[in-house]
Design a protein around this motif. Structure first.
Motif, PDB file in Angstrom:
ATOM      1  N   GLN A  97       0.842  -1.195   0.000  1.00 58.48           N
ATOM      2  CA  GLN A  97       0.000   0.000   0.000  1.00 58.48           C
ATOM      3  C   GLN A  97       0.872   1.238   0.000  1.00 58.48           C
ATOM      4  O   GLN A  97       1.950   1.254   0.598  1.00 58.48           O
ATOM      5  N   ILE A  98       0.415   2.243  -0.717  1.00 60.80           N
ATOM      6  CA  ILE A  98       1.070   3.539  -0.747  1.00 60.80           C
ATOM      7  C   ILE A  98       0.186   4.481   0.056  1.00 60.80           C
ATOM      8  O   ILE A  98      -0.989   4.645  -0.255  1.00 60.80           O
ATOM      9  N   LEU A  99       0.744   5.069   1.101  1.00 59.43           N
ATOM     10  CA  LEU A  99      -0.032   5.872   2.033  1.00 59.43           C
ATOM     11  C   LEU A  99       0.212   7.355   1.810  1.00 59.43           C
ATOM     12  O   LEU A  99       1.354   7.784   1.633  1.00 59.43           O
ATOM     13  N   TYR A 100      -0.861   8.147   1.856  1.00 62.04           N
ATOM     14  CA  TYR A 100      -0.786   9.599   1.730  1.00 62.04           C
ATOM     15  C   TYR A 100      -1.378  10.262   2.968  1.00 62.04           C
ATOM     16  O   TYR A 100      -2.150   9.639   3.709  1.00 62.04           O
ATOM     17  N   ASN A 101      -1.042  11.492   3.174  1.00 63.39           N
ATOM     18  CA  ASN A 101      -1.627  12.286   4.248  1.00 63.39           C
ATOM     19  C   ASN A 101      -3.000  12.750   3.807  1.00 63.39           C
ATOM     20  O   ASN A 101      -3.132  13.567   2.897  1.00 63.39           O
ATOM     21  N   GLY A 102      -4.035  12.234   4.457  1.00 60.60           N
ATOM     22  CA  GLY A 102      -5.403  12.547   4.063  1.00 60.60           C
ATOM     23  C   GLY A 102      -5.775  13.998   4.244  1.00 60.60           C
ATOM     24  O   GLY A 102      -6.706  14.492   3.601  1.00 60.60           O
ATOM     25  N   ASP A 103      -5.064  14.734   5.113  1.00 58.06           N
ATOM     26  CA  ASP A 103      -5.381  16.141   5.346  1.00 58.06           C
ATOM     27  C   ASP A 103      -4.843  17.042   4.242  1.00 58.06           C
ATOM     28  O   ASP A 103      -5.327  18.157   4.057  1.00 58.06           O
ATOM     29  N   GLY A 123      -9.530   5.272   0.556  1.00 60.30           N
ATOM     30  CA  GLY A 123      -9.274   6.418   1.424  1.00 60.30           C
ATOM     31  C   GLY A 123      -8.086   7.212   0.908  1.00 60.30           C
ATOM     32  O   GLY A 123      -8.015   7.548  -0.274  1.00 60.30           O
ATOM     33  N   ALA A 124      -7.139   7.488   1.793  1.00 60.99           N
ATOM     34  CA  ALA A 124      -5.927   8.220   1.403  1.00 60.99           C
ATOM     35  C   ALA A 124      -4.795   7.242   1.125  1.00 60.99           C
ATOM     36  O   ALA A 124      -3.658   7.436   1.562  1.00 60.99           O
ATOM     37  N   SER A 125      -5.083   6.195   0.362  1.00 66.92           N
ATOM     38  CA  SER A 125      -4.058   5.196   0.046  1.00 66.92           C
ATOM     39  C   SER A 125      -4.343   4.576  -1.309  1.00 66.92           C
ATOM     40  O   SER A 125      -5.478   4.630  -1.817  1.00 66.92           O
ATOM     41  N   VAL A 126      -3.305   3.983  -1.884  1.00 71.41           N
ATOM     42  CA  VAL A 126      -3.452   3.145  -3.075  1.00 71.41           C
ATOM     43  C   VAL A 126      -3.032   1.738  -2.671  1.00 71.41           C
ATOM     44  O   VAL A 126      -1.927   1.542  -2.158  1.00 71.41           O
ATOM     45  N   GLN A 127      -3.909   0.779  -2.893  1.00 73.23           N
ATOM     46  CA  GLN A 127      -3.663  -0.604  -2.518  1.00 73.23           C
ATOM     47  C   GLN A 127      -3.184  -1.389  -3.739  1.00 73.23           C
ATOM     48  O   GLN A 127      -3.695  -1.192  -4.852  1.00 73.23           O
ATOM     49  N   LEU A 128      -2.221  -2.283  -3.530  1.00 68.69           N
ATOM     50  CA  LEU A 128      -1.667  -3.109  -4.602  1.00 68.69           C
ATOM     51  C   LEU A 128      -1.730  -4.574  -4.182  1.00 68.69           C
ATOM     52  O   LEU A 128      -1.418  -4.901  -3.030  1.00 68.69           O
ATOM     53  N   ARG A 129      -2.110  -5.422  -5.123  1.00 72.66           N
ATOM     54  CA  ARG A 129      -2.139  -6.865  -4.853  1.00 72.66           C
ATOM     55  C   ARG A 129      -1.367  -7.611  -5.928  1.00 72.66           C
ATOM     56  O   ARG A 129      -1.514  -7.333  -7.105  1.00 72.66           O
ATOM     57  N   GLU A 130      -0.506  -8.526  -5.494  1.00 71.19           N
ATOM     58  CA  GLU A 130       0.319  -9.348  -6.384  1.00 71.19           C
ATOM     59  C   GLU A 130       1.208  -8.476  -7.278  1.00 71.19           C
ATOM     60  O   GLU A 130       0.985  -8.337  -8.474  1.00 71.19           O
TER      61      GLU A 130
END
Length: 229
Positions: A97-103, A123-130
């Protein structure tokens, strides 16, 4: 960042762009007890977070974190910029997952991907699978990362950038390209200063920072109207 994430989950906290903990950061941690056949941990000897610019490229390709930051006239009033962020040579893992500051981050959208089974915004993230070898991912967003310091003076902070596995920090490549087009801006100062392994390229319309390093990297660009004081 010290906590071990959920089983099998690889995290990239993108600090760029905001104390990203948007981190135009890229921090990575993974569970050492997970039998993850895709995860190929770094094999070079790691450092413990000390910033070390590499003047010779690593033997193997490393994660490249490329940020294109575009300033508009409105950015000089409200601090919001356009961000295009691309990752290539991402470590192969089952989940990431790539996490960002939601604010300070809005309108996150995935522009493109390759060699990744599935990606989605959560939300404030991009999820990656495989995540497979030679994976690439590009994301667009708006980010409030430009600070107005005073009349005609601005600060653009990015970081910390890092590629972390357990307690070690491993090489990564970062490119930060800041474009202000025809706005009457110039680069007054940058931290760290240009040096071997940390290249700064200026033009009347923007600046590009190119570096390969180990450890934790934070950048600060001070911009001024015109030629500056």
């Amino acid at each position: 960042m010290a906590t071990i994430p959920a089983r099998g989950l690889h995290r990239m906290a993108l600090a760029s762009v905001t104390a990203l903990s948007l981190s135009l950061a890229t921090a990575a941690e993974t569970d050492p007890f997970d039998d993850d056949s895709l995860w190929d941990p770094p094999r070079s000897e790691s450092n413990q977070g000390t910033l070390n610019f590499l003047t010779d490229p690593p033997e193997n390709r490393v994660h490249h974190h490329h940020n294109q930051i575009t300033l508009a006239a409105s950015s000089l009033d409200n601090g919001w910029v356009m961000l295009r962020q691309c990752h290539s040579d991402i470590d192969s893992v089952r989940r990431a997952q790539i996490l960002y500051n939601g604010d300070t981050t809005r309108d996150i959208e995935i522009e493109s991907q390759s060699n990744i089974e599935e990606t989605w915004v959560e939300g404030a993230s991009v999820q990656l699978r495989e995540v497979r070898p030679d994976a690439e991912l590009c994301v667009n967003a708006r980010s409030r990362i430009l600070q107005v310091l005073g009349e005609g003076e601005y600060l653009l902070e990015n970081g910390p950038f890092m590629r972390r596995f357990l307690d070690g920090y491993f090489p990564m490549r970062v490119t930060v390209a800041v474009s202000w087009g025809d706005l009457d801006l110039s680069l007054a100062a940058i931290e760290p200063e240009a040096q071997p392994g940390f290249e700064v390229m200026e033009s009347p319309h923007g600046v590009i920072v190119e570096t390969t390093f180990e450890g934790r990297l934070q950048t600060e660009l001070r911009l001024v109207n015109g030629e500056g004081p």
